[in-house]
Every structure is written in C-alpha cells, then in structure tokens.
Design a protein around this motif. Structure first.
Motif, mmCIF file in Angstrom:
data_model
loop_
_atom_site.group_PDB
_atom_site.id
_atom_site.type_symbol
_atom_site.label_atom_id
_atom_site.label_comp_id
_atom_site.label_asym_id
_atom_site.label_seq_id
_atom_site.Cartn_x
_atom_site.Cartn_y
_atom_site.Cartn_z
ATOM 1 N N VAL A 231 27.109 -13.065 -17.075
ATOM 2 C CA VAL A 231 28.303 -12.245 -16.894
ATOM 3 C C VAL A 231 29.284 -12.893 -15.928
ATOM 4 C CG1 VAL A 231 29.119 -10.015 -16.066
ATOM 5 C CG2 VAL A 231 27.068 -10.136 -17.483
ATOM 6 N N GLU A 232 28.738 -13.563 -14.873
ATOM 7 C CA GLU A 232 29.626 -14.213 -13.914
ATOM 8 C C GLU A 232 30.243 -15.486 -14.461
ATOM 9 O OE1 GLU A 232 30.710 -13.354 -11.024
ATOM 10 O OE2 GLU A 232 29.629 -11.498 -10.769
ATOM 11 N N THR A 233 29.619 -16.105 -15.505
ATOM 12 C CA THR A 233 30.089 -17.388 -16.024
ATOM 13 C C THR A 233 31.149 -17.221 -17.097
ATOM 14 O OG1 THR A 233 27.914 -18.316 -15.560
ATOM 15 C CG2 THR A 233 29.356 -19.586 -17.001
ATOM 16 N N ILE A 234 31.087 -16.163 -17.897
ATOM 17 C CA ILE A 234 32.005 -16.021 -19.029
ATOM 18 C C ILE A 234 33.436 -15.830 -18.554
ATOM 19 C CG2 ILE A 234 30.231 -15.071 -20.512
ATOM 20 C CD1 ILE A 234 31.326 -12.331 -19.982
ATOM 21 N N GLY A 235 34.416 -16.106 -19.473
ATOM 22 C CA GLY A 235 35.818 -16.024 -19.102
ATOM 23 C C GLY A 235 36.409 -14.630 -19.183
ATOM 24 N N ASP A 236 35.743 -13.688 -19.898
ATOM 25 C CA ASP A 236 36.269 -12.340 -19.983
ATOM 26 C C ASP A 236 36.092 -11.593 -18.670
ATOM 27 O OD1 ASP A 236 37.211 -12.493 -22.477
ATOM 28 O OD2 ASP A 236 35.508 -11.563 -23.457
ATOM 29 N N MET A 237 37.012 -10.660 -18.416
ATOM 30 C CA MET A 237 36.890 -9.796 -17.247
ATOM 31 C C MET A 237 36.043 -8.578 -17.602
ATOM 32 S SD MET A 237 40.775 -9.928 -15.743
ATOM 33 C CE MET A 237 41.536 -9.691 -17.349
ATOM 34 N N ILE A 238 35.080 -8.240 -16.756
ATOM 35 C CA ILE A 238 34.141 -7.150 -17.026
ATOM 36 C C ILE A 238 34.142 -6.216 -15.821
ATOM 37 C CG2 ILE A 238 31.740 -6.551 -17.477
ATOM 38 C CD1 ILE A 238 31.402 -9.241 -18.792
ATOM 39 N N ALA A 239 34.213 -4.922 -16.101
ATOM 40 C CA ALA A 239 34.143 -3.919 -15.048
ATOM 41 C C ALA A 239 33.280 -2.765 -15.513
ATOM 42 C CB ALA A 239 35.544 -3.420 -14.675
ATOM 43 N N ASN A 240 32.459 -2.245 -14.609
ATOM 44 C CA ASN A 240 31.589 -1.107 -14.885
ATOM 45 C C ASN A 240 31.898 -0.034 -13.854
ATOM 46 O OD1 ASN A 240 28.649 0.186 -14.149
ATOM 47 N ND2 ASN A 240 29.002 -0.040 -16.331
ATOM 48 N N THR A 241 32.278 1.176 -14.315
ATOM 49 C CA THR A 241 32.667 2.244 -13.406
ATOM 50 C C THR A 241 31.819 3.476 -13.651
ATOM 51 O OG1 THR A 241 34.345 3.134 -14.910
ATOM 52 C CG2 THR A 241 35.030 1.367 -13.427
ATOM 53 N N ASP A 242 31.785 4.361 -12.623
ATOM 54 C CA ASP A 242 31.110 5.637 -12.790
ATOM 55 C C ASP A 242 32.091 6.658 -13.346
ATOM 56 O OD1 ASP A 242 32.773 6.240 -10.707
ATOM 57 O OD2 ASP A 242 31.196 6.391 -9.199
ATOM 58 N N THR A 243 31.670 7.927 -13.365
ATOM 59 C CA THR A 243 32.508 8.971 -13.955
ATOM 60 C C THR A 243 33.780 9.234 -13.164
ATOM 61 O OG1 THR A 243 31.223 10.635 -12.760
ATOM 62 C CG2 THR A 243 30.509 10.086 -14.995
ATOM 63 N N GLU A 244 33.804 8.839 -11.888
ATOM 64 C CA GLU A 244 34.989 9.043 -11.063
ATOM 65 C C GLU A 244 35.920 7.844 -11.059
ATOM 66 O OE1 GLU A 244 35.678 11.898 -9.760
ATOM 67 O OE2 GLU A 244 33.804 12.782 -10.462
ATOM 68 N N GLY A 245 35.543 6.774 -11.765
ATOM 69 C CA GLY A 245 36.377 5.574 -11.786
ATOM 70 C C GLY A 245 36.068 4.593 -10.684
ATOM 71 N N ASN A 246 35.010 4.857 -9.870
ATOM 72 C CA ASN A 246 34.623 3.905 -8.835
ATOM 73 C C ASN A 246 33.927 2.710 -9.468
ATOM 74 O OD1 ASN A 246 35.453 5.556 -6.556
ATOM 75 N ND2 ASN A 246 33.733 6.887 -7.091
ATOM 76 N N PHE A 247 34.193 1.518 -8.928
ATOM 77 C CA PHE A 247 33.592 0.311 -9.465
ATOM 78 C C PHE A 247 32.100 0.261 -9.118
ATOM 79 C CE2 PHE A 247 38.002 -1.271 -9.399
ATOM 80 C CZ PHE A 247 38.066 -1.700 -10.707
ATOM 81 N N LEU A 248 31.269 0.086 -10.172
ATOM 82 C CA LEU A 248 29.845 -0.182 -9.981
ATOM 83 C C LEU A 248 29.557 -1.671 -10.077
ATOM 84 C CD1 LEU A 248 28.360 2.698 -12.148
ATOM 85 C CD2 LEU A 248 28.764 2.677 -9.682
ATOM 86 N N PHE A 249 30.356 -2.365 -10.873
ATOM 87 C CA PHE A 249 30.149 -3.802 -11.053
ATOM 88 C C PHE A 249 31.451 -4.422 -11.516
ATOM 89 C CE2 PHE A 249 29.461 -7.316 -14.023
ATOM 90 C CZ PHE A 249 28.775 -8.193 -13.195
ATOM 91 N N THR A 250 31.750 -5.614 -10.981
ATOM 92 C CA THR A 250 32.864 -6.439 -11.467
ATOM 93 C C THR A 250 32.404 -7.880 -11.478
ATOM 94 O OG1 THR A 250 33.765 -6.673 -9.232
ATOM 95 C CG2 THR A 250 34.665 -4.900 -10.592
ATOM 96 N N ASN A 251 32.811 -8.632 -12.499
ATOM 97 C CA ASN A 251 32.409 -10.037 -12.537
ATOM 98 C C ASN A 251 33.464 -10.902 -11.848
ATOM 99 O OD1 ASN A 251 34.435 -9.995 -14.440
ATOM 100 N ND2 ASN A 251 33.403 -11.341 -15.867
ATOM 101 N N ARG A 252 33.123 -12.166 -11.706
ATOM 102 C CA ARG A 252 33.979 -13.080 -10.959
ATOM 103 C C ARG A 252 35.331 -13.266 -11.627
ATOM 104 N NH1 ARG A 252 30.975 -18.366 -10.025
ATOM 105 N NH2 ARG A 252 31.367 -18.594 -12.256
ATOM 106 N N ALA A 253 35.350 -13.259 -12.979
ATOM 107 C CA ALA A 253 36.628 -13.450 -13.673
ATOM 108 C C ALA A 253 37.626 -12.348 -13.315
ATOM 109 C CB ALA A 253 36.393 -13.490 -15.184
ATOM 110 N N LEU A 254 37.156 -11.087 -13.232
ATOM 111 C CA LEU A 254 38.053 -9.995 -12.874
ATOM 112 C C LEU A 254 38.546 -10.131 -11.441
ATOM 113 C CD1 LEU A 254 39.345 -7.278 -13.567
ATOM 114 C CD2 LEU A 254 37.263 -6.165 -12.789
ATOM 115 N N ARG A 255 37.633 -10.439 -10.533
ATOM 116 C CA ARG A 255 38.040 -10.543 -9.130
ATOM 117 C C ARG A 255 39.008 -11.703 -8.917
ATOM 118 N NH1 ARG A 255 32.413 -9.802 -8.591
ATOM 119 N NH2 ARG A 255 32.122 -11.995 -8.012
ATOM 120 N N ASP A 256 38.703 -12.858 -9.546
ATOM 121 C CA ASP A 256 39.590 -14.013 -9.377
ATOM 122 C C ASP A 256 40.963 -13.745 -9.979
ATOM 123 O OD1 ASP A 256 37.533 -15.250 -8.107
ATOM 124 O OD2 ASP A 256 36.948 -16.519 -9.811
ATOM 125 N N THR A 257 40.989 -13.072 -11.133
ATOM 126 C CA THR A 257 42.269 -12.804 -11.787
ATOM 127 C C THR A 257 43.148 -11.884 -10.952
ATOM 128 O OG1 THR A 257 41.254 -13.092 -13.966
ATOM 129 C CG2 THR A 257 43.346 -11.918 -13.883
#
Length: 898
Positions: A231-257
């Motif tokens: 997940v950290e290596t791929i070029g797509d941006m990935i985000a995982n949130t809970d029901t309130e919209g809080n981030f549970l997970f973000t990969n490096r592509a999203l953070r760098d972008t």
C-alpha cells in the motif's frame, strides 16, 4: 542406575520437601524411644545414642533451612557448577541416611537390657522407621536402602545370635521384611521417575505452545508489514476513515501529494482536505456508497496543505461488519492455503487436548494455562485474518492493477484489477505463476535477466515506463503504463511490486490529437495560400479598375469591348475571391459574421438556384414548418453548406432520384446521443437533407467529414464540401449527424440552437448601401500607404491618387516610421495587417500614435478576422482584399469623418 541432571534435580527437590517432616517424625520417635530405654539402658550409652540422634537430626534440619533460604533446589539449571553441587548433594544424602539408619540400628545393643515388652516396642519402632524410609526416601533409592539396611541388619544379626528357634524365625521374617522394603523402595522410585518424566513432557508441551504462539504473532507482523509495503509503494492515494470521517489510515502517496506528515494528517478529517466547491460531491458519493453498500466513483478536488487544488478520481467503498457500518475505504487512483493452515491448527489442538487429558491429576493448573494460551492464539489468528481481509479489500478496490513477486519472480499476491486486465476471473489463479512469462515475455521478447521489470526482485531498483505492452491470457496485447519497485525489509531484498494501467484509451486520444494537429497544419497551409492568392487578386482587380477608368473616354466601340472583357475578368476574380473565402473558412481563420435570421427565408431564396444545380432529372422537395425559430448563423456559410449538401446528393444519385429538404422546430426533452457528439436538451431548428442515392458503406462513414476525403473519382471532387459543412455547424454551436446504408441513400440531420430572446432583441439588422458622403477636400488629406508587395503597393497608391489624395508609401514598418517622422502632417495610415521585418500593421499604428495621438488608421488584409496586437484597444476598420476603388473611396470618407 543412570540418571540425568533433571532426575538429580527432582530428587533433590523431593528430599528438600521431605526434610521437615522426616526431622519432626525422627525427633518424635527418638524421644519416644528414649522414654522406653530410660530405665533399662545404661545411662552413658543412652546419652551417647540420644546425642548422636540429636546431632544427625539437627544437621539435616539446618541444611534444609539453608537450602530453603537460598532456594537452591527450585531454581532452574543455569550453570555447570550448580549442577555439580546438586550431584554432590546426593552422596551426602546417602551418607546421612546410612548414619541415621545406623543410629536406629544401634538400639539393638540395648535389647538384652530390656524386658520382652520393651524389646517388642523397640523392634516395632525399628521396623516402622525402615518402612517410613522406604516411602519418604524412595526418590533417592540408595539413601532409602542404606537407611533400611543400617537399621534392620543389626537386629537380624541379634536374632540369629540368640540361637533359639523363635529368634531364628524372627531373623528370617526380618530378612523377608527387609527385602520387601527394598522392593517397595524400587516400586516407589519407579513411580517417582514416571511422575518426573510426565512433568518434563508437560513442560516441553507448554514450551511448544509458547513457541507456536510466538510463530503466529510473527506471521501476523510479517503479513501486516508485507501488505503495508504494498500500500505504501503503489502510486494511488489511499485513505481509510471511520464513520465520523477521522483518518484511520493514509498511505505515503496521499501524504506526499497533500504535503502533510503522518501526525498532521491524523489530526484532520477527510472533509478538511476537500476543496470547498467539492464537499457536496464528496458527501453525495459517500452517502450513495453507504445506501447502496456498493463501491462508487466520483471526481472532486483535494486541497493541499498550502491550498493548491488537486483533482482526483476516487473509488469509494463502504466497510460493514456483521451489518454494522465501520467507515469508508477511499482510493484517490487464495484461501486454500489458509484453510489448510487452519485445519492443521485444529488437528494440533485436538492432539494437544488429548495428550493433556491423559496427563495426571496434578496437571490441572497446567491444563488451565494451556486453554488460556490457545484462546490467545485464536485471538491472534482472528486479528491476523481481519487485518489481511481489510488490506485485501483495499487492494481490490484500487483501479490500478497490482501484483507482487518473490525473489524467483513468482506471484505472491495480486488484486482483482490485475486479474481482470490479464484475462483471469480470480486473482488466486495468478498465485505462484512466473509473471514475466505470463504478462510481458511475449510482448517484450526479452529474457527475464534483461527485463527492466524483473530487475526489482533481483536488485534494489525502481523502474517505470509508458511505452510497454502486456499480454492477456488469450494472447492479445495491450499498452500499459507501469511502475515497478523493490520491497526491502530490514535492509534485505524480499521481492518486488508492479503497478500498471491499461492506457489503450489514452493512446487512442493521443492518436486523435495528432490527427487534429495534422488538420490544423492543413488549415494553416490553406490560410497561407488564401492570403497570397488574395494579394494576386488585389493586383488584378486594381489594374482592372484603372483599365476601366481609362477606357471610358475616347473610342466608344473599343471602350465597349474593353468593358466587356474587363467585366468578365472581374467576375472571374470575384469567383476566385469566393474560393479564397471558402479556403479561409475551412482553415478556421475566418471568424463568422453571425446574425439572428430565419433560416426558412434563406432556403426560399436558394430554392431556384438549387433546382438549376440539381437538374431536371432529380425531383426536389422542400418542406418547412411555420413559424420557424430564429437562429444565430452566418448567412453565407449557411447557404454554402446547403449548396454543398445538395451537390453531394446530386452526385450520389447519378442524375436520377429525389432530394428532400425538411426544416422544422425541434425540442429535446433529454440529451440526444449522436454518432459524433451528444446534443444537450433544449430548442433547435432541425434541418434534414435526404437523397435516394447509392449510400455510403459503414467502413468509410466515419471519415466523410475529414478534409480532402472523398469517394468520388480523381478530378471530380476536392473532399472539402462535407468538412466545410461540419465546420459551419460547429462554429454555429450546432450538431450534425449522417446516416446511410449502401443502396438506401443518405440522411443528413443538422440541429441549430434556437437564438435566445435577449439575442433577438439586441440584434442589429443588416443594412445595404453607403452612408451619405461628407464633403471633404481630398487635396487637403495626406495618406501613408504601407504594403510589402510592390505591385499591390503601386495599385493602392494609384487608386488613392485617382481619388485626389496626397499619397506617400513605404514597404514595411520601420521605413514607414521614418517616412512619418519626415512628414508629420500625414493624417491617415493605410496599412496591411501582416508585414515582414518584425513589425505588423497594428504595431506600426501604435508606434505612430505614440508620436501623434488621434491619427486615423485603415487596415487591409487577405485574412478575415479582427485586429490583434497593440491596436486592439482602438476602433479599427478593416478592408478585405481585393479592395475595389469605390469601396475604398467610401470607407476613407467614413474613417476621416469619424
């Protein structure tokens, strides 16, 4: 008997546990025996016996207390020296037992002094002590045997020394009892060894459970690390949130972008990184995904840390567990092995439970511990499965195809997008396959050792390309854009990951762009030809005007002939001018002059021309609905388009057939899908032209609107007719559709958008004729003519001179500036728009107005269009080449009087 260090340890621990009770019992029985011997035994010997007994008992008790304080015998084996001390303790225990037994056996010497009752009591005590030794000291058989023999052998000897039958029988019974005690000691020692062996096996079993639990935890950590690497290596941006919209997970592509680090983005919600204008779109997409429980896609804008917009296409996937909504997975771009592992684990658990059930009753506490360990292990397995399932869901939600390989180049994981692009139904079909042979060996034709994609699982490398091809299962190939990278763990290469996209549609769009650029180049070519041709026509028209003026005075017949010839040449020149206007329209360098008109009036005006063009053998029908809505179009272009469609229909019918023209209002309640574009809903004027000709084959129907494409024989068509019709419709904001089948004629449908009421009210009707002339003395006006073409410059000077103006001339911008500086009384500049030597007509006028504000300017051009450049802010009048002298005269009056 050979014993191991573990047996020595068990024996020592057993003696340590028995020492307090042995000391107490021996002391009590010794005190009881002393009471029996008190009145019969000699005092000195009895005192010695009692002191010896007390010393042995005290030594044993003190040694036990010392070992208890240091916990020597319950501490696990840790060093060789400690094991040696334990070995030395056992001979010491044997010596103590023999000494203690000898003390009890020495009571035999007091038997002659006792009465029969006392003798019986002492013998019973000796036998009891031997019996107790066989049970309490059985863990150390040599100690038990030494005590028994040292205790009973003196009594046996005493019995046989008496020489009577009764004592001899007592001696025999004592021997038998001694042997029985020794045998009993052996039996008890065997049970001790069995119990010790069981305890050691249970300890090993518990250690095995701990090892298996540790292995399961390691597998969980490795699995999480592996998928996190993906997940950290791929070029797509990935985000995982809970029901309130809080981030549970973000990969490096999203953070760098977005420019955030992990701590910063963890403090945000998903809506915090969405642009204000896109928040409604995001909320609608997530609400739709939650309601339908299906993945959905949406396009919206992310906002970086510094406020820059980032457009993304997101795949939104809702997460549910047991019907409970958990949150959203957003992507902004084999079960068989596990079942086998679970089955093996269940079998191992059953075996462990069976072995535990066969253990002795003193392992109850260990059984409880084992159950707790198994429960924790199951929790670890469930956590591992949940983590793996979540990461698998994320990977399968990505539109980008991803697969990973080991050091041998064999597939270790793949998502569904990868399986679909390679022609497989399930990603599990790819596991274990050689991905070089499967995906890119057939298309690249290079071995694995030379393949740049394969480098990532042989050396630490990163590769990417957008000009490679992959192969599907059926052998077909498709272009891809890929990114390949190595997976490193703890500084060691463990494999590689490849992410790729099918770029077939992008290649098609690039081909269409190149084709469009070719057409643009053709348009520029035709525009240049038209410009040069207009210059030639201007020369012809100017000379004809002069010839006409000079021939109208002397000889009447000659003048009449000259006038007829010049009139014919003039008409030919005008037709050539019409051709240049068609070329300019095709090249899209002529801006249309649209008016709000009724298209029915134009069709009526052209009906007679169309009938003569089609000929007598072709039936011609016109159907129009009244009243028709107004449309905003260029009348000349509309007439030209209708004429081109009629001529094409005539040629397709080969001189016999029917041409029908239908014109009516049309309202579209919904968008209308056409072959080339989609017409939105609204009001249109619908023009249809239908013929009964030979039709068009499906193979070429998509090319009929291309410039220079024609189905006619060489020399019978230019291929510009339908392309010009398409250009007129596009410039008018309309839509065109052509339907045809071989042998069934052709139907051309044009949708022209209805003009709005505001446009109709603000439209200015066209006016013909010239305004009333203003009385201006030409001899008082000086004009500067600027033209780079020598012949055309001579014609312009002659025309102005004949009109009575003072004329100066220049061939380019720099020379015109010099001329103006030398003659500042010049009142008007008559200049071409496009000129050489780095200065255009508008730029020249701007320089002159800097010297003399308010000077008049008149432009002429071989192109149709507005003035570009510095003079665009001023009102400019433009004459289209070739310029007739009468039009020039009237225009000069208008410009000078403005």
């Amino acid at each position: 008997m050979s014993v191991s260090h573990d047996i020595y340890r068990e024996q020592v621990m057993h003696l340590a546990r028995q020492t307090p009770s042995n000391t107490a019992i021996t002391g009590g029985i010794g005190l009881f025996t002393s009471v029996i011997l008190w009145n019969s035994a000699p005092d000195l010997w009895l005192l010695a016996w009692m002191m010896a007994h007390l010393i042995i008992t005290s030594i044993a008790y003190v040694r036990w207390r010392k070992s208890l304080s240091k916990k020597r015998w319950i501490r696990p084996a840790g060093s060789e020296g400690r094991d040696k001390r334990r070995k030395h303790f056992l001979p010491l225990a044997v010596g103590w037992s023999v000494c203690s037994g000898a003390i009890w056996g020495s009571v035999t010497f007091f038997l002659p002094e006792l009465s029969p009752t006392g003798q019986l009591a002492v013998i019973i005590v000796m036998v009891s002590m031997a019996s107790g030794a066989s049970s309490t000291l059985a863990a150390v058989p040599y100690a038990a045997a030494g005590f028994i023999l040292a205790d009973l052998v003196p009594a046996i000897i005493y019995f046989f020394l008496q020489g009577t039958l009764v004592y001899s029988l007592l001696g025999i019974m004592a021997i038998i009892y001694t042997l029985a005690m020794l045998y009993s000691t052996r039996i008890v020692y065997g049970n001790f060894l069995e119990a010790a062996q069981n305890r050691r096996e249970n300890a090993k079993l518990l250690e095995q459970i701990h090892d298996e639990r540790k292995s399961a935890e390691d597998n969980l950590l490795q699995s999480e690390q592996r998928y996190r690497d993906v997940v950290e290596t791929i070029g797509d941006m990935i985000a995982n949130t809970d029901t309130e919209g809080n981030f549970l997970f973000t990969n490096r592509a999203l953070r760098d972008t977005l420019g955030y680090d992990a701590d910063e983005i963890a403090a945000l919600k998903f809506l915090d990184i969405i642009d204000v204008d896109s928040k409604a779109t995001v909320l609608r997409a997530t609400r739709t995904a939650y309601t339908s429980r299906l993945s959905g896609t949406a396009e919206f804008i992310l906002s970086t840390k510094i406020g820059l917009p980032v457009w993304v296409e997101a795949t939104v996937t809702p997460m549910f567990e047991n019907g409970r909504y958990l949150g959203i997975n957003g992507v902004l771009r084999d079960i068989g092995l596990r079942k086998k592992t679970e089955q093996t684990q269940h079998e191992l658990q059953a075996q462990l439970q069976q072995r535990v059930a066969e253990a002795t009753f003193d392992l109850a506490s260990i059984n409880t511990s084992l159950q707790e360990e198994v429960s924790e292990r199951r929790q670890a397995e469930r956590a591992w499965r949940n983590s793996e399932a979540q990461l698998r869901l994320i990977l399968d939600s990505i539109v980008e195809a991803i697969y990973g390989v080991d050091l041998e180049g064999r597939c270790t994981f793949a998502n569904m997008a990868c399986a679909v692009l390679l022609g497989y139904e399930e990603a599990a079909e790819l596991l274990g396959a050689d991905m070089h042979t499967l995906a890119h060996a057939r298309s690249s034709g290079v071995p694995a050792q030379n393949c740049p994609i394969c480098n990532v699982h042989r050396i630490n490398a990163q590769n990417q390309s957008d000009d490679k091809y992959f192969s599907r299962q059926n052998g077909s190939q498709f272009p891809v854009e890929y990114t390949a990278g190595s997976i490193m763990r703890d500084g060691r290469l463990v494999g590689g990951v490849v992410a790729f996209l099918d770029i077939s549609r992008r290649r098609m769009a690039e081909d269409q762009l190149r084709q469009s650029q070719k057409m643009e180049a053709v348009g520029q070519l035709t525009g240049g030809i038209a410009h040069d041709f207009n210059n030639l026509l201007a020369i012809i028209v100017g000379n004809l005007d002069l010839l006409t003026a000079s021939a109208m005075s002397d000889i009447p017949l000659l003048n009449a002939a000259v006038l007829r010839r010049t009139d014919a040449v003039m008409r030919a020149a005008e037709r050539a001018g019409a051709l240049t206007r068609r070329l300019l329209t095709f090249s899209r360098q002529k801006l249309p002059g649209p008016l709000i008109i009724n298209p029915g009036m134009l069709v009526d005006d052209m009906s007679e021309i169309l009938r003569r063009t089609l000929g007598d053998e072709i039936s011609f029908d016109i159907h129009m609905a009244y009243p028709l809505w107004g449309v905003r179009i260029d009348p000349s272009l509309f007439e030209n388009a209708l004429l081109n469609l009629s001529i094409n229909a005539r040629d397709a019918m080969a001189g016999a057939g029917t041409l029908s023209i239908d014109l009516r209002n049309a309202h579209l309640d919904a968008p209308l899908r056409l072959a080339r574009l989609q017409a939105p809903e609204g009001d249109y004027v619908k023009l249809t032209v239908r013929d009964t000709g030979r039709g068009i084959s499906p193979e070429i129907i998509d090319r009929v609107f291309e410039p220079f494409f024609t189905t006619k024989d060489l020399g019978q068509g230019t291929g510009l007719g339908l392309s010009m019709v398409s250009g007129f419709v596009t410039q008018s904001g309309g839509y065109i559709q052509l339907d045809s089948e071989p042998g069934h004629g052709a139907l051309v449908t044009i949708y022209l958008p209805r003009a709005s009421a505001v446009e109709a009210d603000n439209s200015i009707p066209s006016q013909s004729g010239f305004p009333a002339p203003v009385n201006i003395a030409p001899n008082d006006v000086s004009i500067l003519v600027v033209e780079d073409d020598h012949d055309l410059r001579h014609i312009s000077v002659s025309q102005l001179s004949d009109l009575g103006y003072k004329v100066l001339c220049a061939e380019d911008g720099p020379s015109a500036l010099d001329t103006f500086r030398a003659n500042p009384s010049i009142q008007l500049v008559y200049t071409d728009i496009m000129m050489p030597n780095g200065m255009s007509g508008p730029e020249l006028v701007a320089h002159i107005r800097a010297l003399k504000p308010g000077i008049k300017a008149l432009f002429c051009s071989g192109f149709h269009g507005d003035v570009d450049g510095p003079d665009a802010s001023h009102t400019a009048t433009i004459l289209q080449k070739p310029v007739r002298k009468a039009l020039l005269a009237q225009t000069l009056i208008e410009v000078l009087s403005a």
